[in-house]
Design an enzyme around this catalytic site. Sequence first.
Site, short mmCIF file in Angstrom:
data_model
loop_
_atom_site.label_atom_id
_atom_site.label_comp_id
_atom_site.label_asym_id
_atom_site.label_seq_id
_atom_site.Cartn_x
_atom_site.Cartn_y
_atom_site.Cartn_z
N ARG A 26 30.51 -45.46 -23.71
CA ARG A 26 29.06 -45.72 -23.57
C ARG A 26 28.76 -46.86 -22.59
NH1 ARG A 26 29.87 -45.00 -28.91
NH2 ARG A 26 29.18 -42.97 -29.68
N LYS A 79 22.36 -46.42 -9.00
CA LYS A 79 22.43 -44.97 -9.22
C LYS A 79 23.89 -44.52 -9.15
CE LYS A 79 18.00 -43.34 -7.45
NZ LYS A 79 17.37 -42.50 -6.42
N GLU A 97 13.02 -45.98 -10.81
CA GLU A 97 12.24 -44.98 -10.07
C GLU A 97 11.12 -44.43 -10.93
OE1 GLU A 97 14.62 -41.73 -8.41
OE2 GLU A 97 14.30 -42.66 -6.47
N LYS A 147 16.49 -53.59 0.33
CA LYS A 147 16.54 -52.58 -0.72
C LYS A 147 16.38 -53.24 -2.09
CE LYS A 147 18.68 -48.55 -2.73
NZ LYS A 147 19.76 -47.56 -2.80
N ASN A 165 12.44 -43.29 0.79
CA ASN A 165 12.62 -41.89 1.14
C ASN A 165 12.08 -41.53 2.52
OD1 ASN A 165 14.09 -40.60 -0.81
ND2 ASN A 165 12.55 -38.99 -1.04
N HIS A 197 24.85 -37.48 6.28
CA HIS A 197 23.54 -37.81 5.72
C HIS A 197 22.69 -38.64 6.70
CE1 HIS A 197 20.43 -38.74 2.88
NE2 HIS A 197 20.65 -40.04 3.02
N GLU A 214 20.25 -45.55 8.19
CA GLU A 214 19.62 -46.14 7.00
C GLU A 214 19.24 -47.60 7.26
OE1 GLU A 214 18.76 -44.48 4.27
OE2 GLU A 214 20.11 -42.77 4.05
N HIS A 232 16.55 -33.81 3.84
CA HIS A 232 17.12 -32.93 2.80
C HIS A 232 17.06 -31.47 3.25
CE1 HIS A 232 16.18 -36.32 -0.29
NE2 HIS A 232 17.36 -36.47 0.27
N HIS A 258 13.40 -38.67 4.58
CA HIS A 258 14.30 -37.91 3.71
C HIS A 258 13.78 -36.54 3.30
CE1 HIS A 258 16.64 -41.55 3.69
NE2 HIS A 258 17.55 -41.04 2.87
N ARG A 307 9.74 -47.21 -5.37
CA ARG A 307 11.04 -46.93 -4.78
C ARG A 307 10.96 -45.77 -3.78
NH1 ARG A 307 16.56 -47.78 -8.33
NH2 ARG A 307 17.97 -46.87 -6.83
N1 LIG Z 1 24.18 -44.30 -5.43
C1 LIG Z 1 23.41 -44.45 -4.37
O1 LIG Z 1 22.43 -45.20 -4.40
C2 LIG Z 1 23.74 -43.72 -3.12
C3 LIG Z 1 23.07 -44.03 -1.95
C4 LIG Z 1 23.41 -43.35 -0.77
C5 LIG Z 1 24.40 -42.37 -0.81
N2 LIG Z 1 25.02 -42.08 -1.98
C6 LIG Z 1 26.08 -41.06 -2.03
O2 LIG Z 1 27.14 -41.53 -1.20
C7 LIG Z 1 27.86 -40.42 -0.68
C8 LIG Z 1 28.08 -40.64 0.78
O3 LIG Z 1 28.69 -41.89 0.97
P1 LIG Z 1 29.57 -42.21 2.25
O4 LIG Z 1 28.84 -41.87 3.46
O5 LIG Z 1 30.09 -43.58 2.06
O6 LIG Z 1 30.71 -41.11 2.14
P2 LIG Z 1 32.24 -41.12 1.66
O7 LIG Z 1 32.43 -41.94 0.46
O8 LIG Z 1 32.63 -39.71 1.60
O9 LIG Z 1 32.98 -41.83 2.89
C9 LIG Z 1 33.00 -41.20 4.15
C10 LIG Z 1 34.44 -41.04 4.66
O10 LIG Z 1 34.94 -42.31 5.10
C11 LIG Z 1 36.20 -42.57 4.48
N3 LIG Z 1 36.28 -44.03 4.38
C12 LIG Z 1 35.66 -44.85 3.50
N4 LIG Z 1 35.85 -46.13 3.82
C13 LIG Z 1 36.62 -46.15 4.92
C14 LIG Z 1 37.14 -47.19 5.74
N5 LIG Z 1 36.87 -48.48 5.50
N6 LIG Z 1 37.90 -46.84 6.80
C15 LIG Z 1 38.14 -45.53 7.08
N7 LIG Z 1 37.67 -44.50 6.36
C16 LIG Z 1 36.91 -44.81 5.29
C17 LIG Z 1 36.14 -41.84 3.19
O11 LIG Z 1 37.42 -41.57 2.70
C18 LIG Z 1 35.42 -40.55 3.60
O12 LIG Z 1 36.33 -39.66 4.18
C19 LIG Z 1 27.05 -39.19 -1.02
O13 LIG Z 1 27.67 -38.53 -2.09
C20 LIG Z 1 25.71 -39.75 -1.46
O14 LIG Z 1 25.07 -38.92 -2.41
C21 LIG Z 1 24.71 -42.73 -3.12
ZN LIG Z 2 19.55 -41.74 2.51
#
Ligand SMILES: NC(=O)c1ccc[n+]([C@@H]2O[C@H](COP(=O)([O-])OP(=O)(O)OC[C@H]3O[C@@H](n4cnc5c(N)ncnc54)[C@H](O)[C@@H]3O)[C@@H](O)[C@H]2O)c1
Ligand SMILES: [Zn+2]
Length: 356
Positions: free
Chosen positions: A117, A139, A233, A223, A242, A262, A181, A249, A245, A238
Amino acid sequence: MRTVNVNLGPRSYDIHIGTDVAGGFSTFVETCCPKSRRALVVADTNTAALANELVGRLPYAEVKIIPNGEGSKSAGQLTELWGWMADLATDRHTPLIAVGGGVIGDLAGFAAASFNRGIPLLMVPTTLLSMVDSSVGGKTGINLPQGKNLVGAFHQPRGVWIDTAVLNTLPDREYLSGLAEVLKYGVIMDPVFFAWMEQHTADILSRQADAVAHIVARSCRLKADVVENDEREENGLRMILNYGHTFAHAFESVGGYGHWLHGEAVSAGMMCAARLAEQRGLIGPDLTTRQEELLKKFNLPLTPEPEWSIDEMLRVMRRDKKNVGGKMRFILPTTLGKVEAFDDVPEAVVRDILTP
Ligand SMILES: NC(=O)c1ccc[n+]([C@@H]2O[C@H](COP(=O)([O-])OP(=O)(O)OC[C@H]3O[C@@H](n4cnc5c(N)ncnc54)[C@H](O)[C@@H]3O)[C@@H](O)[C@H]2O)c1
Ligand SMILES: [Zn+2]
């Protein structure tokens, strides 16, 4: 080191931002989680080396490496993590440390939110996107075959550790995508920050340490300002995050996830939103031009791909989960540094904006 405090009452935490700061990591973990001598670390194949380096600085830690990529944000990987944590007899004081991009942050974050939990979460974001976006807001979640981020929870971390030096290994495309972003925060809430980016584009692109630390710290602060006023949200504040976005999307869905990153979709989405705002008479051409110039320098896309079906994009936009009462909702700039929500844009106008 710079610190950004995310003020959420009892769930407040600090984001520590520095360059080549691994030496302070064990103190950070002890300070955030004083009751535990153990730690669990989750990383992906690309961040495993970094995770192992950090773990070497902790008295006792277990590491779990999972495959990189969006596919890991799955119920299968989550079950695997739960099993691993149960086998290690994880108690509710043991922190889970997520070392990786948004995928690891969301997956490990949700494992931490749900196991027992809820156990303490520490985040070590390693992509620009995860530093400026996922490290603020709490999130967490996974994808289902039916859609992205369909299962999740709000679970604030106890602390976030950002060493910008880890970005040196991040592929260009991932870095540039994260910049979309960063630019977004300037357009929606900080004209001074936007102008700073225009003046320091070369340093940003060459990943100069101070410039990177500044854009990360400023983005996290902005942020945090939003999230502090709308943690879950609920009151609509918040929503300004977007910007771009609603379009993005649709591009991700119609282009197929994986065609664009993204941030690339957000870039073209922000251009559509700015053109739409201009068309509605909300802003003059100057804002659109300045945004376009900067996005161009970041080598990001400015328009949707011409072969994409406009009908299909409109269909996705109509069912966007941020819509109310079946109306398309757009976050549009009214001046540089300010945006508002609009749900009265006729579909014909949107169609026009999407037409190459
Ligand atoms: N929780 C939130 O508020 C929030 C906000 C934005 C995005 N997200 C989520 O985040 C995800 C996308 O995140 P992302 O763009 O970081 O993608 P990711 O985690 O897939 O990373 C992108 C790529 O870079 C590689 N990588 C990571 N760090 C590295 C480094 N220092 N050197 C070399 N390679 C590295 C990873 O292995 C991966 O192949 C999506 O699933 C999205 O929904 C969440
Ligand atoms: Zn975004």
